[in-house]
Write an enzyme that holds these catalytic residues in place. Structure first.
Site, PDB file in Angstrom:
ATOM      1  CG  ASP A  82      -1.782   1.205   1.386  1.00 15.22           C
ATOM      2  OD1 ASP A  82      -1.554   2.186   0.718  1.00 15.22           O
ATOM      3  OD2 ASP A  82      -2.648   1.178   2.189  1.00 15.22           O
ATOM      4  CG  HIS A 228       0.031  10.197 -26.984  1.00 18.98           C
ATOM      5  ND1 HIS A 228       1.337   9.952 -26.354  1.00 18.98           N
ATOM      6  CD2 HIS A 228      -1.036   9.614 -26.498  1.00 18.98           C
ATOM      7  CE1 HIS A 228       0.630   9.267 -25.359  1.00 18.98           C
ATOM      8  NE2 HIS A 228      -0.362   8.909 -25.558  1.00 18.98           N
TER       9      HIS A 228
HETATM   10  C1  BG6 Z   1      -3.131   6.760 -24.248  1.00 20.41           C
HETATM   11  C2  BG6 Z   1      -4.420   7.171 -23.984  1.00 20.41           C
HETATM   12  O1  BG6 Z   1      -1.913   7.451 -23.838  1.00 20.41           O
HETATM   13  O2  BG6 Z   1      -2.788   6.479 -25.708  1.00 20.41           O
HETATM   14  C3  BG6 Z   1      -5.339   6.291 -24.528  1.00 20.41           C
HETATM   15  O3  BG6 Z   1      -4.293   7.346 -22.626  1.00 20.41           O
HETATM   16  C4  BG6 Z   1      -5.307   6.303 -25.924  1.00 20.41           C
HETATM   17  O4  BG6 Z   1      -6.594   6.980 -24.208  1.00 20.41           O
HETATM   18  C5  BG6 Z   1      -3.872   5.843 -26.139  1.00 20.41           C
HETATM   19  O5  BG6 Z   1      -6.360   5.192 -26.362  1.00 20.41           O
HETATM   20  C6  BG6 Z   1      -3.744   5.342 -27.759  1.00 20.41           C
HETATM   21  O6  BG6 Z   1      -2.419   4.837 -27.757  1.00 20.41           O
HETATM   22  P1  BG6 Z   1      -2.266   3.865 -29.402  1.00 20.41           P
HETATM   23  O7  BG6 Z   1      -0.899   3.517 -29.304  1.00 20.41           O
HETATM   24  O8  BG6 Z   1      -3.447   2.672 -29.308  1.00 20.41           O
HETATM   25  O9  BG6 Z   1      -2.570   4.951 -30.441  1.00 20.41           O
END
Ligand code: BG6
Length: 474
Positions: A82, A228
């Protein structure tokens, strides 16, 4: 490797399968031990049964091998812990080998990162060799990101901190760096006014699934754009770094983020579109709207879609719009970067079709591809033209298997390679840009535009480009 949140979704779906693949290909040092921690009162046997039931199926069947799996499972251990209880860290310290190279993978809610790092240090588990991997989202805004960075920084030097953005581990994203900086033919063209616009789309077919508890307080801007999509934008827009050293690359990315034009309220109203999916059809099946998903409050204004027009105020990118778009429950999974080049200044050929003559399309997923669209003459007596694609056939050029992003990045962590991880100032600069947009949306009080599941998003996102004479390239 010690995984916090070791029973969680990410560990089961991504981390353990990635570690299995690294093990399969001999990329884990010997000996390696992988200790998962969690609050469940499991013994090793119960934990392994959980892994068997929840993780094994995420390994592609052509990579699965019973004998290798048995060998991999031998590396796995479980420590009940924990994170609020100091004595539990004592138990972890007893389980860890003294003097070993340790990697702590923090895949819990970011609110727990501070406590975990403090307690790891108190338990004597942090030494100068240790590394810590921080999963996104790193905070909710600039202030919380600074707080986390300060807290982690008390115990780990910046060179020990791996802020993961798995998009930086994708094959085509890394390939884009090679395409740009391993060739000289693109560089002279890679700027205004030769490039007229850049589009970055990350469309997902899936909905919010079982993650509404997390997602509803987050939204697409924090979940996808701030990290991203901005990282993809950086790789497209950065200046050539002086080397591939982590700091040389990250300095250039930082310059891009710092050059992003800030959004005032009027810009937000004009240049951003938020959307939220409604009931629709996805993958030939009827699917629920966001409001009907489990754990979503009926009046939720959380966006599941964002499109926006950004500008990078530098000589290279002056007046070139960067259109970013991401959404859940879109027509299909498709992530791509589209670089549109300016059309020839003079229409020499009378039959020149309208639209964009030259595009570089970098497809990230579901398939990886790099295509350069150029004009060619149609066979025949006239001078009829048509766009054709010069297709870089990476699949047949390279027979090697493509590692998943997590596998590649985990191997980087094990080998101490920081280039594809975010530095503190980069992350904070990304929040500095994103925060005013998120705050602006709340000041403006607008509801996200509805779009049916299975579509390409709200019509306002099309209008955003049409206004400038562009269109999303599907
Ligand atoms: C994650 C997000 O970082 O990336 C998700 O939290 C998303 O919501 C995912 O679905 C997408 O990743 P990939 O590699 O499937 O495009």
């Amino acid at each position: 490797m010690i995984i916090f949140g070791g029973m969680g979704d990410l560990a089961m779906r991504k981390l353990l399968p990635a570690l299995y693949m690294a093990y399969l290909h001999g990329n884990l040092p010997t000996p390696t031990r992988i200790i998962s921690t969690g609050r469940q009162d499991f013994d090793r046997e119960a934990y392994l049964a959980h892994v068997e039931a929840n993780s094994r199926s995420f390994i592609a069947s052509n990579n699965f091998n019973e004998k290798t799996w048995d060998g991999f499972v031998q590396l796995l251990e479980y420590v009940r812990l924990d994170v609020q209880q100091a004595p539990d860290f004592g138990a972890l310290a007893r389980a860890a080998n003294p003097g070993a190279q340790r990697v702590f993978y923090l895949s819990t809610a970011p609110a727990l990162f501070t406590t975990i790092c403090d307690k790891l240090a108190e338990a004597g588990l942090v030494d100068p060799k240790a590394r810590v991997v921080l999963e996104k989202p790193l905070g909710q805004d600039l202030d919380s990101a600074i707080e986390i960075n300060e807290a982690v920084g008390k115990h780990f030097a910046e060179s020990q901190i791996y802020r993961i953005d798995h998009y930086l581990g994708k094959e085509t994203v890394q390939n884009l760096m090679v395409l740009r900086f391993g060739n000289s033919i693109l560089e002279p063209l890679w700027r205004a006014p030769n490039i007229s616009s850049v589009q970055i789309t990350v469309a997902e077919e899936v909905g919010v699934g079982s993650r509404a508890g997390f997602y509803d307080g987050t939204g697409a801007m924090r979940d996808m754009v701030q990290n991203h999509l901005l990282q993809l934008l950086c790789i497209v827009a950065m200046e050539p770094p002086t080397s591939l050293s982590p700091d040389a690359v990250r300095d250039e990315k930082l310059k891009v983020i710092r050059s992003l034009r800030r959004f005032g309220l009027a810009d937000i109203a004009r240049d951003t579109v938020r959307g939220q999916y409604t009931h629709g059809v996805s993958g030939h099946q009827e699917v629920a709207g966001y409001h009907e998903e489990k754990n979503v409050p009926p009046d939720s204004k959380t966006e599941t879609f964002v499109a926006l027009r950004a500008h990078i105020d530098t000589w290279r990118w002056s007046k070139v719009p960067f259109y970013l778009r991401t959404g859940k429950r879109m027509q299909r999974r498709s992530s791509k970067i589209v670089v549109e080049f300016a059309n020839p200044p003079f229409p020499l050929f009378p039959d020149m079709p309208g639209g964009v003559a030259n595009r570089l399309v970098i497809e990230l997923q579901p398939e990886e591809a790099i295509k350069l669209q150029i004009m060619a003459k149609q066979p025949g007596s006239g001078m009829q033209m048509q766009q054709v694609a010069l297709n870089l056939d990476l699949q047949s050029a390279f027979q090697q298997r493509r590692a998943e992003a997590y596998e590649r990045l985990l191997i980087d962590v094990v080998r101490g390679r920081l280039t594809h991880f975010m530095r503190r100032d980069e992350l904070e600069a990304a929040w500095e840009w994103a925060d005013p947009i998120i705050e602006g949306w709340s000041t403006l009080g607008e509801k996200p535009h509805p779009y049916p599941a299975g579509s390409w998003g709200p019509s306002e996102a099309f209008a955003l480009l049409a206004r400038d004479g562009f269109a999303w390239f599907e």
